[in-house]
Motif scaffolding. Structure first.
Motif, PDB file in Angstrom:
ATOM      1  N   GLY A   1       9.968 -36.359 -90.993  1.00  0.00           N
ATOM      2  CA  GLY A   1      10.997 -36.671 -91.973  1.00  0.00           C
ATOM      3  C   GLY A   1      10.365 -37.341 -93.179  1.00  0.00           C
ATOM      4  N   TRP A   2      11.192 -37.911 -94.043  1.00  0.00           N
ATOM      5  CA  TRP A   2      10.705 -38.575 -95.244  1.00  0.00           C
ATOM      6  C   TRP A   2      10.846 -40.075 -95.028  1.00  0.00           C
ATOM      7  N   ILE A   3       9.716 -40.784 -94.987  1.00  0.00           N
ATOM      8  CA  ILE A   3       9.694 -42.234 -94.798  1.00  0.00           C
ATOM      9  C   ILE A   3       9.540 -42.899 -96.155  1.00  0.00           C
ATOM     10  N   VAL A   4      10.394 -43.895 -96.445  1.00  0.00           N
ATOM     11  CA  VAL A   4      10.385 -44.523 -97.764  1.00  0.00           C
ATOM     12  C   VAL A   4      10.279 -46.044 -97.651  1.00  0.00           C
ATOM     13  N   GLU A   5       9.763 -46.660 -98.702  1.00  0.00           N
ATOM     14  CA  GLU A   5       9.812 -48.112 -98.820  1.00  0.00           C
ATOM     15  C   GLU A   5      11.255 -48.538 -99.078  1.00  0.00           C
ATOM     16  N   ASN A   6      11.571 -49.761 -98.724  1.00  0.00           N
ATOM     17  CA  ASN A   6      12.927 -50.258 -98.932  1.00  0.00           C
ATOM     18  C   ASN A   6      13.100 -50.777-100.357  1.00  0.00           C
ATOM     19  N   THR A   7      13.068 -49.838-101.295  1.00  0.00           N
ATOM     20  CA  THR A   7      13.376 -50.139-102.689  1.00  0.00           C
ATOM     21  C   THR A   7      14.348 -49.085-103.187  1.00  0.00           C
ATOM     22  N   ALA A   8      15.171 -49.454-104.162  1.00  0.00           N
ATOM     23  CA  ALA A   8      16.128 -48.505-104.721  1.00  0.00           C
ATOM     24  C   ALA A   8      15.406 -47.293-105.314  1.00  0.00           C
ATOM     25  N   GLU A   9      14.261 -47.534-105.947  1.00  0.00           N
ATOM     26  CA  GLU A   9      13.518 -46.439-106.571  1.00  0.00           C
ATOM     27  C   GLU A   9      13.042 -45.422-105.528  1.00  0.00           C
ATOM     28  N   SER A  10      12.515 -45.909-104.405  1.00  0.00           N
ATOM     29  CA  SER A  10      12.015 -45.000-103.371  1.00  0.00           C
ATOM     30  C   SER A  10      13.144 -44.205-102.731  1.00  0.00           C
ATOM     31  N   TRP A  11      14.247 -44.894-102.447  1.00  0.00           N
ATOM     32  CA  TRP A  11      15.383 -44.188-101.842  1.00  0.00           C
ATOM     33  C   TRP A  11      15.968 -43.154-102.816  1.00  0.00           C
ATOM     34  N   LEU A  12      16.052 -43.506-104.081  1.00  0.00           N
ATOM     35  CA  LEU A  12      16.619 -42.580-105.059  1.00  0.00           C
ATOM     36  C   LEU A  12      15.725 -41.348-105.212  1.00  0.00           C
ATOM     37  N   LYS A  13      14.427 -41.568-105.313  1.00  0.00           N
ATOM     38  CA  LYS A  13      13.505 -40.439-105.454  1.00  0.00           C
ATOM     39  C   LYS A  13      13.628 -39.485-104.269  1.00  0.00           C
ATOM     40  N   ALA A  14      13.628 -40.036-103.050  1.00  0.00           N
ATOM     41  CA  ALA A  14      13.707 -39.188-101.859  1.00  0.00           C
ATOM     42  C   ALA A  14      15.046 -38.469-101.774  1.00  0.00           C
ATOM     43  N   THR A  15      16.112 -39.184-102.105  1.00  0.00           N
ATOM     44  CA  THR A  15      17.455 -38.596-102.024  1.00  0.00           C
ATOM     45  C   THR A  15      17.620 -37.431-102.991  1.00  0.00           C
ATOM     46  N   ILE A  16      17.258 -37.639-104.241  1.00  0.00           N
ATOM     47  CA  ILE A  16      17.410 -36.577-105.243  1.00  0.00           C
ATOM     48  C   ILE A  16      16.510 -35.390-104.911  1.00  0.00           C
ATOM     49  N   GLU A  17      15.278 -35.667-104.496  1.00  0.00           N
ATOM     50  CA  GLU A  17      14.355 -34.590-104.122  1.00  0.00           C
ATOM     51  C   GLU A  17      14.929 -33.749-102.989  1.00  0.00           C
ATOM     52  N   MET A  18      15.486 -34.411-101.976  1.00  0.00           N
ATOM     53  CA  MET A  18      15.999 -33.667-100.826  1.00  0.00           C
ATOM     54  C   MET A  18      17.286 -32.915-101.172  1.00  0.00           C
ATOM     55  N   ILE A  19      18.127 -33.519-102.000  1.00  0.00           N
ATOM     56  CA  ILE A  19      19.359 -32.845-102.436  1.00  0.00           C
ATOM     57  C   ILE A  19      19.022 -31.581-103.228  1.00  0.00           C
ATOM     58  N   ASP A  20      18.089 -31.709-104.173  1.00  0.00           N
ATOM     59  CA  ASP A  20      17.775 -30.589-105.058  1.00  0.00           C
ATOM     60  C   ASP A  20      17.007 -29.473-104.365  1.00  0.00           C
ATOM     61  N   HIS A  21      16.329 -29.784-103.263  1.00  0.00           N
ATOM     62  CA  HIS A  21      15.549 -28.775-102.545  1.00  0.00           C
ATOM     63  C   HIS A  21      15.956 -28.727-101.067  1.00  0.00           C
ATOM     64  N   LEU A  22      17.270 -28.819-100.857  1.00  0.00           N
ATOM     65  CA  LEU A  22      17.788 -28.941 -99.493  1.00  0.00           C
ATOM     66  C   LEU A  22      17.398 -27.760 -98.613  1.00  0.00           C
ATOM     67  N   ASP A  23      17.451 -26.565 -99.147  1.00  0.00           N
ATOM     68  CA  ASP A  23      17.095 -25.389 -98.330  1.00  0.00           C
ATOM     69  C   ASP A  23      15.648 -25.468 -97.840  1.00  0.00           C
ATOM     70  N   ASP A  24      14.757 -25.954 -98.697  1.00  0.00           N
ATOM     71  CA  ASP A  24      13.350 -26.092 -98.293  1.00  0.00           C
ATOM     72  C   ASP A  24      13.205 -27.128 -97.177  1.00  0.00           C
ATOM     73  N   TYR A  25      13.909 -28.237 -97.306  1.00  0.00           N
ATOM     74  CA  TYR A  25      13.800 -29.274 -96.278  1.00  0.00           C
ATOM     75  C   TYR A  25      14.478 -28.823 -94.982  1.00  0.00           C
ATOM     76  N   ARG A  26      15.526 -28.043 -95.099  1.00  0.00           N
ATOM     77  CA  ARG A  26      16.136 -27.490 -93.878  1.00  0.00           C
ATOM     78  C   ARG A  26      15.167 -26.562 -93.167  1.00  0.00           C
ATOM     79  N   ALA A  27      14.443 -25.776 -93.940  1.00  0.00           N
ATOM     80  CA  ALA A  27      13.471 -24.870 -93.342  1.00  0.00           C
ATOM     81  C   ALA A  27      12.367 -25.636 -92.628  1.00  0.00           C
ATOM     82  N   GLU A  28      11.917 -26.759 -93.227  1.00  0.00           N
ATOM     83  CA  GLU A  28      10.918 -27.596 -92.565  1.00  0.00           C
ATOM     84  C   GLU A  28      11.470 -28.204 -91.280  1.00  0.00           C
TER      85      GLU A  28
END
Length: 329
Positions: A297-324
């Motif tokens: 999975g995607w492991i993040v630091e407990n900062t708003a910036e890290s969570w936001l980056k991971a969230t937007i990346e996964m939302i925008d490329h959801l099909d790719d992450y589902r395939a993984e």
């Protein structure tokens, strides 16, 4: 060989009971060679006739939660009859605030000792827990760090939460329009969730992506304060809702697991295992609790910036992450 699981009767603990008692009992019974039964905490504490019959036949008695002084006489009674007594728990009681520990006590004996049953509330609760653990033959928890904490009082072993894959495989994804990000926890954990930065990140994500929804699955939805999220992008559901957590898993596109502080780093990672079993991509806080799972999975630091980056990346490329997720173990 016969097993008896002693379980608390609070509705708020039924998910815990499922993973620590009911699911393993079903597997034991399916072997056809051994048997397992569940009894209520009050039936054990007050020695009900029905419980007596099952306990008489048992070889192992596993007491899940409710490890307070009021059951010490019953533990000694059954030890004297050559029963192996195992304590089982999931929470870092020693790291709880006093008022939280009292709430947990009340929840674990809910439906248990009643007025006139002489509860031992006047004795410090952690002292009670230590006495009870010392009286058992051993303890099991889903966390190695939790085992290390209590090894001084009884031999402690890691036994992961049991996921009933047969039941999980019956979950059919529900059709929905928005991308749903799901988080499960107690109302108390919402405060630590805020400290992780995930809430601030999601407030920003809701402004950046209007096609997402934050699903909170909590014990007391009525106690959730304003989280600063658009109403159409937030859904708060109670643990006792129809279908429970499994029904919500059928709607979740991205799983979230925030862990802050020593207490939560001792929590079970069963949610992440459930996401993996259902091929749901997930994001979690970094830490010792998830060290062995960081490849899946995607492991993040407990900062708003890290969570936001991971969230937007996964939302925008959801099909790719589902395939993984689909090819992960």
């Amino acid at each position: 060989m016969n097993f008896v699981y002693v379980c608390p009767e609070s509705e708020d603990l039924k998910h815990s009971i499922e993973m620590r008692c009911a699911a393993p009992a079903r597997v034991i019974n399916r072997t056809g060679r051994y048997s397992a039964d569940l009894i209520g905490w009050r039936d054990f504490a007050l020695n009900s006739p029905t419980a007596m019959e099952l306990l008489d036949r048992s070889d192992y008695i596993i007491i899940h939660r409710g490890l307070w002084a009021s059951i010490l006489p019953r533990i000694q009674h059954w030890k004297a009859r050559d029963k192996t007594i195992i304590a089982d728990f999931r929470d870092a009681y020693q790291l709880m605030e006093p008022d939280e520990l009292v709430d947990v006590y009340d929840m674990e004996v809910n439906g248990g000792l009643q007025a006139g049953d002489s509860p031992e509330r006047q004795i410090d609760l952690l002292t009670q827990l230590k006495w009870t653990l010392q009286a058992t033959h051993g303890a099991t928890t889903p966390s190695k760090r939790l085992c290390d904490d209590w090894n001084a009082y009884t031999r402690s072993l890691v036994v992961p939460d049991y996921l009933d894959l047969d039941r999980l495989n019956l979950i059919v994804p529900q059709e929905h329009d928005q991308i749903v990000l799901g988080w499960q926890g107690s109302v108390r954990r919402i405060q630590s969730m805020k400290k992780s930065g995930i809430l601030m990140a999601f407030q920003a994500a809701c402004q950046m992506r209007k096609n997402i929804k934050f699903l909170l699955f909590v014990d007391h939805p009525e106690a959730v304060d304003d989280l600063g999220l658009p109403p159409e992008q937030l859904e708060v559901i109670g643990w006792n809702s129809p279908g429970g957590w499994n029904r919500q898993l059928s709607r979740i596109d991205i799983g979230l697991s925030s862990m802050v502080g020593e207490f939560e780093q001792r929590c079970s990672c069963s949610q992440l295992l459930e996401f993996m079993a259902l091929k749901i991509p997930w994001i979690a806080s970094q830490g010792a609790a998830v060290y062995d799972m960081q490849s899946y999975g995607w492991i993040v630091e407990n900062t708003a910036e890290s969570w936001l980056k991971a969230t937007i990346e996964m939302i925008d490329h959801l099909d790719d992450y589902r395939a993984e997720a689909a090819i992960a173990p």
